[in-house]
Write a protein that holds these residues in place. Sequence first.
Motif, PDB file in Angstrom:
ATOM      1  N   ILE A  94      33.901  30.718 -12.243  1.00 26.67           N
ATOM      2  CA  ILE A  94      33.308  29.461 -11.771  1.00 26.67           C
ATOM      3  C   ILE A  94      31.867  29.696 -11.318  1.00 26.67           C
ATOM      4  O   ILE A  94      30.962  28.909 -11.633  1.00 26.67           O
ATOM      5  CB  ILE A  94      34.152  28.874 -10.624  1.00 26.67           C
ATOM      6  CG1 ILE A  94      35.509  28.423 -11.160  1.00 26.67           C
ATOM      7  CG2 ILE A  94      33.428  27.701  -9.969  1.00 26.67           C
ATOM      8  CD1 ILE A  94      36.502  28.019 -10.086  1.00 26.67           C
ATOM      9  N   ARG A 108      31.234  27.692 -23.273  1.00 23.83           N
ATOM     10  CA  ARG A 108      31.347  26.919 -22.035  1.00 23.83           C
ATOM     11  C   ARG A 108      32.638  26.092 -22.049  1.00 23.83           C
ATOM     12  O   ARG A 108      33.302  25.950 -21.025  1.00 23.83           O
ATOM     13  CB  ARG A 108      30.129  26.011 -21.876  1.00 23.83           C
ATOM     14  CG  ARG A 108      30.110  25.240 -20.566  1.00 23.83           C
ATOM     15  CD  ARG A 108      28.838  24.422 -20.387  1.00 23.83           C
ATOM     16  NE  ARG A 108      28.815  23.783 -19.085  1.00 23.83           N
ATOM     17  CZ  ARG A 108      28.389  24.351 -17.966  1.00 23.83           C
ATOM     18  NH1 ARG A 108      27.930  25.590 -18.001  1.00 23.83           N
ATOM     19  NH2 ARG A 108      28.420  23.707 -16.812  1.00 23.83           N
ATOM     20  N   LEU A 112      35.505  26.150 -19.191  1.00 28.97           N
ATOM     21  CA  LEU A 112      35.890  24.924 -18.490  1.00 28.97           C
ATOM     22  C   LEU A 112      37.383  24.642 -18.640  1.00 28.97           C
ATOM     23  O   LEU A 112      38.033  24.167 -17.705  1.00 28.97           O
ATOM     24  CB  LEU A 112      35.078  23.736 -19.020  1.00 28.97           C
ATOM     25  CG  LEU A 112      33.619  23.676 -18.574  1.00 28.97           C
ATOM     26  CD1 LEU A 112      32.849  22.679 -19.434  1.00 28.97           C
ATOM     27  CD2 LEU A 112      33.516  23.300 -17.102  1.00 28.97           C
ATOM     28  N   ILE A 115      39.164  26.908 -16.257  1.00 24.05           N
ATOM     29  CA  ILE A 115      38.911  26.482 -14.881  1.00 24.05           C
ATOM     30  C   ILE A 115      39.688  25.203 -14.564  1.00 24.05           C
ATOM     31  O   ILE A 115      40.221  25.045 -13.458  1.00 24.05           O
ATOM     32  CB  ILE A 115      37.400  26.279 -14.644  1.00 24.05           C
ATOM     33  CG1 ILE A 115      36.678  27.627 -14.728  1.00 24.05           C
ATOM     34  CG2 ILE A 115      37.143  25.616 -13.296  1.00 24.05           C
ATOM     35  CD1 ILE A 115      35.162  27.511 -14.775  1.00 24.05           C
ATOM     36  N   ALA A 116      39.771  24.292 -15.526  1.00 32.81           N
ATOM     37  CA  ALA A 116      40.516  23.048 -15.318  1.00 32.81           C
ATOM     38  C   ALA A 116      41.992  23.340 -15.056  1.00 32.81           C
ATOM     39  O   ALA A 116      42.620  22.701 -14.193  1.00 32.81           O
ATOM     40  CB  ALA A 116      40.367  22.126 -16.530  1.00 32.81           C
ATOM     41  N   ARG A 119      42.207  24.573 -11.496  1.00 28.36           N
ATOM     42  CA  ARG A 119      42.075  23.469 -10.546  1.00 28.36           C
ATOM     43  C   ARG A 119      43.357  22.639 -10.492  1.00 28.36           C
ATOM     44  O   ARG A 119      43.790  22.214  -9.412  1.00 28.36           O
ATOM     45  CB  ARG A 119      40.911  22.569 -10.961  1.00 28.36           C
ATOM     46  CG  ARG A 119      39.541  23.233 -10.978  1.00 28.36           C
ATOM     47  CD  ARG A 119      39.083  23.638  -9.610  1.00 28.36           C
ATOM     48  NE  ARG A 119      37.656  23.935  -9.569  1.00 28.36           N
ATOM     49  CZ  ARG A 119      37.026  24.505  -8.551  1.00 28.36           C
ATOM     50  NH1 ARG A 119      37.723  24.859  -7.485  1.00 28.36           N
ATOM     51  NH2 ARG A 119      35.735  24.732  -8.581  1.00 28.36           N
ATOM     52  N   GLU A 127      37.818  18.180  -8.699  1.00 25.37           N
ATOM     53  CA  GLU A 127      37.150  19.273  -9.420  1.00 25.37           C
ATOM     54  C   GLU A 127      37.688  19.396 -10.840  1.00 25.37           C
ATOM     55  O   GLU A 127      36.931  19.660 -11.791  1.00 25.37           O
ATOM     56  CB  GLU A 127      37.353  20.588  -8.672  1.00 25.37           C
ATOM     57  CG  GLU A 127      36.672  20.670  -7.309  1.00 25.37           C
ATOM     58  CD  GLU A 127      37.498  20.023  -6.201  1.00 25.37           C
ATOM     59  OE1 GLU A 127      38.565  19.447  -6.496  1.00 25.37           O
ATOM     60  OE2 GLU A 127      37.066  20.112  -5.028  1.00 25.37           O
ATOM     61  N   GLN A 128      39.000  19.226 -10.993  1.00 23.38           N
ATOM     62  CA  GLN A 128      39.592  19.276 -12.330  1.00 23.38           C
ATOM     63  C   GLN A 128      39.040  18.143 -13.191  1.00 23.38           C
ATOM     64  O   GLN A 128      38.716  18.343 -14.367  1.00 23.38           O
ATOM     65  CB  GLN A 128      41.113  19.156 -12.244  1.00 23.38           C
ATOM     66  CG  GLN A 128      41.790  19.237 -13.617  1.00 23.38           C
ATOM     67  CD  GLN A 128      43.236  18.776 -13.604  1.00 23.38           C
ATOM     68  OE1 GLN A 128      43.721  18.257 -12.607  1.00 23.38           O
ATOM     69  NE2 GLN A 128      43.921  18.943 -14.703  1.00 23.38           N
ATOM     70  N   CYS A 131      35.621  18.975 -14.591  1.00 22.59           N
ATOM     71  CA  CYS A 131      35.730  19.923 -15.709  1.00 22.59           C
ATOM     72  C   CYS A 131      36.156  19.210 -16.989  1.00 22.59           C
ATOM     73  O   CYS A 131      35.592  19.430 -18.062  1.00 22.59           O
ATOM     74  CB  CYS A 131      36.731  21.020 -15.380  1.00 22.59           C
ATOM     75  SG  CYS A 131      36.185  22.235 -14.178  1.00 22.59           S
ATOM     76  N   GLU A 134      33.529  17.014 -18.728  1.00 19.51           N
ATOM     77  CA  GLU A 134      32.574  17.802 -19.511  1.00 19.51           C
ATOM     78  C   GLU A 134      33.233  18.371 -20.763  1.00 19.51           C
ATOM     79  O   GLU A 134      32.613  18.412 -21.837  1.00 19.51           O
ATOM     80  CB  GLU A 134      31.977  18.924 -18.670  1.00 19.51           C
ATOM     81  CG  GLU A 134      30.856  19.663 -19.393  1.00 19.51           C
ATOM     82  CD  GLU A 134      30.160  20.707 -18.531  1.00 19.51           C
ATOM     83  OE1 GLU A 134      29.344  21.470 -19.091  1.00 19.51           O
ATOM     84  OE2 GLU A 134      30.431  20.767 -17.310  1.00 19.51           O
TER      85      GLU A 134
END
Length: 406
Positions: A94, A108, A112, A115-116, A119, A127-128, A131, A134
């Motif tokens: 992150i 990227r 993401l 990371i999603a 989250r 936050e999810q 992500c 995007e």
Amino acid sequence: MTTESSFGLRLKTLRQQQGLSQAELAGGEISTGYLSRLESGARQPTERVIVYLAKRLGVDRSAFYARPSTTNSLARALSLAASTDNDAAVEDLIEVLAAAADEDPLLRWQALWLIAQYRNGRGEHAEQLACLEELSQIADEFELPALQCRSRSRLARCLRATGDVARALELAVSAHQVAREAALPVSDKANALLALVSVEAEAGRLPDARAHAEELVALVADGPQTLRAEALWSAATVSSRQGDDDAARAFLQQAMTALDSRVDPVLWARLRLAAASLYLQGSPPSLGRARACLKEADAAFALIGTQVQQQELLVLQAHLAFTEGHHDTARAALSRLDPDNLVLTYRDRIRLQTLDARLLIVEGHREQGLTRLKQLAEEARGAAYLDLAAEIWRVLAEVLEGAPAR
């Protein structure tokens, strides 16, 4: 002109990121042997070949040039995070992603996506959501159906969890359409249908949800255990919303039987939570079965449960205590939840507040509880959670009529 080594490395990376074989990328203009030599650095590409491959990959020719050091850092961080269950590795990813500037968009996207998922597991819905927004944008820019379907399906489920059913429905319908038109793999079609069924059920579009649930169950009949279990769970949810408790229980029992706890222990335990919720909402409720399911889930989550799952378990334990008439126990369970640190979905938050209002009524604060129930019903209706709103109005009617609480 790119150097041989950097061009070959970037070409291979871009091809693999899009899931293409060498033959699929080569097409009819160049041979797979020539493409292999380009990737290994044995051959230097001509300008015509660079333009051709950029068009095939849907990228600008500049994508073949060596990237800044941020990309190398991102690639390393992504590799480390993807190969371990260590939360610290994802937190590092992150930080690296936030600092990266000119990295490869598809690299990227991969970061993401990971990371999603992280989250989501922590219940960090805002936050999810950022992500996933995007992710969806990048997928649309590259016009890659598989990424578009996956991004929209996941985004739809997140929006449903945060209370935006209208947009969730739009995205779920779109993901399902992309999966069909692009003839994507069964896993993509199934995940699109899982999102669609859940959103349709939440929006009160139960006939559509029922039809899509049946399509989903048939689609994954011979698929992996996890997909079969989730499909049957979705069918159970729709049946329950339609008032068919027998069918709902049958579907959930099939789901629990279909999944070995060693394959996906978290999903195994979440199915027990779903079954407990279903047993509690039945008419009449099956308290013994609900208690047994919660006991199994509690044992599992004591070892593997996240904060989200612990809160879901606690809410259902409070519901069970309330239904059994143990109002003090129910209130004590709710008091263990920090209102400022809730990571529950929108539906679970509203149901939690509904239980709190019902406790207020039995504790002697009738008018305050009734007012709160009306407010919650209106809030759910305004958010297009029609089925949830109907559930709260039913509770309100039972209270006003003096019917036994359940």
